[in-house]
Scaffold this active site. Structure first.
Site, PDB file in Angstrom:
ATOM      1  N   LYS A 119       4.827   9.488   4.584  1.00 22.68           N
ATOM      2  CA  LYS A 119       4.919   8.132   5.129  1.00 22.68           C
ATOM      3  C   LYS A 119       5.805   7.244   4.263  1.00 22.68           C
ATOM      4  CE  LYS A 119       0.423   7.511   4.944  1.00 22.68           C
ATOM      5  NZ  LYS A 119      -0.170   8.766   4.459  1.00 22.68           N
ATOM      6  N   ARG A 140      -6.553   2.260   7.589  1.00 25.15           N
ATOM      7  CA  ARG A 140      -7.164   3.559   7.309  1.00 25.15           C
ATOM      8  C   ARG A 140      -8.572   3.678   7.866  1.00 25.15           C
ATOM      9  NH1 ARG A 140      -3.731   4.740   2.580  1.00 25.15           N
ATOM     10  NH2 ARG A 140      -4.101   6.839   1.820  1.00 25.15           N
ATOM     11  N   ARG A 146       4.156  17.312  -6.459  1.00 19.70           N
ATOM     12  CA  ARG A 146       4.645  15.991  -6.841  1.00 19.70           C
ATOM     13  C   ARG A 146       4.122  15.641  -8.238  1.00 19.70           C
ATOM     14  NH1 ARG A 146       3.468  11.231  -2.620  1.00 19.70           N
ATOM     15  NH2 ARG A 146       1.327  11.311  -3.371  1.00 19.70           N
TER      16      ARG A 146
END
Ligand code: ADP
Length: 192
Positions: free
Chosen positions: A13, A87, A126
Site C-alpha cells: 500500500k 482498519r 524488509r
C-alpha cells in the site's frame, strides 16, 4: 478524488501510495506513519502506542480517528489516499462521517490481494534488508509480530471488504505482480 488502499500488511500500500503522490499530486494519509511519528514523542501516550504496534495489535480507534480528523482539517492537495486506514468498521464509519462533513466523497476502495506466505516473506525480508544496510528496522517487521498483524487484519479489517462491497465501492486487484503492473492495475481502477 479520495481513495482507500485496503490490504494486509506487506501488500504494498505504501509503495503504491507514494507513486500516486508523485504522479497525481494526491496526499497520502498513512496512519502507520503518523503513529510511528507519535511514538518518538516520548510521551506516555507515545509509549503505549509503541508497545501495541510492536506486538502487531491495533491501536485504539479513538487515537487513529483523531489523527485522521486532524489531517483532514489541514491537508490540501489533489485528493486523499487513505493508507492503512480505516482498519475497523468503526473507523470506516468515522471516515464516512468526516468526509461528509467536509462535503467530500469516497471515490474508490482498492483491495490489494496478496497471499499470506508472500506477505510474511516480504516483511521479514524488509527487516533483514534494512538491518544489512544499517537502516532502522521496524520493531514489528519480524515473523511473530507479522503473524499477529495478519490475524488482526483478517479479524478486524477484512470485514471492510464486505462493507465497501455492499456500498458498491470496492475494486480488487492482484497485488502479486511487479510494482509497475500493480501501478497499472490501480490506474485502471482510477480511470475506469
Ligand atoms: P502494515 O500495514 O505494514 O502493518 P502500518 O504502517 O500501516 O503497517 O501499521 C503499523 C502498525 O500501526 C499496525 O500494526 C498497528 O499497530 C498500527 N496502526 C496503523 N494504522 C492503524 C489503524 N488505522 N488502526 C489501528 N492501528 C493502526
Amino acid at each position: 478524488m479520495n481513495i482507500i488502499l485496503l490490504g494486509p500488511p506487506g501488500a504494498g500500500k505504501g509503495t503504491q501510495a507514494a507513486h500516486l503522490v508523485e504522479t497525481r499530486g494526491m496526499i497520502q494519509l498513512s496512519t502507520g506513519d503518523m503513529l510511528r511519528a507519535a511514538r518518538t514523542s516520548g510521551t506516555e501516550m507515545g509509549n503505549i502506542v509503541a508497545d501495541v504496534m510492536d506486538r502487531g495489535e491495533l491501536v485504539t480507534d479513538e487515537i487513529v480517528i483523531g489523527l485522521i480528523r486532524e489531517q483532514l482539517e489541514t491537508a490540501e492537495g489533489n485528493g486523499f489516499i487513505f493508507d492503512g486506514f480505516p482498519r475497523t468498521l468503526a473507523q470506516a464509519d468515522a471516515l464516512g462521517a468526516l468526509l461528509e462533513e467536509k462535503g467530500e466523497s469516497l471515490d474508490a476502495v482498492i483491495e490489494m490481494q496478496v497471499d499470506d506466505d508472500t506477505l510474511v516473506q516480504r516483511v521479514v525480508n524488509r527487516g533483514k534488508e534494512a538491518a544489512a544496510a544499517g537502516q532502522p528496522v521496524r520493531a514489528d517487521d519480524n515473523e511473530e509480530s507479522m503473524r499477529t498483524r495478519l490475524m488482526e487484519y483478517y479479524k478486524k479489517t477484512a470485514p471492510l471488504i464486505g462493507y465497501y462491497y455492499a456500498k458498491g465501492q470496492i475494486s480488487s486487484i492482484d497485488g502479486l505482480g511487479a510494482i509497475e503492473e500493480v501501478q497499472g492495475a490501480i490506474a485502471g481502477v482510477l480511470e475506469g
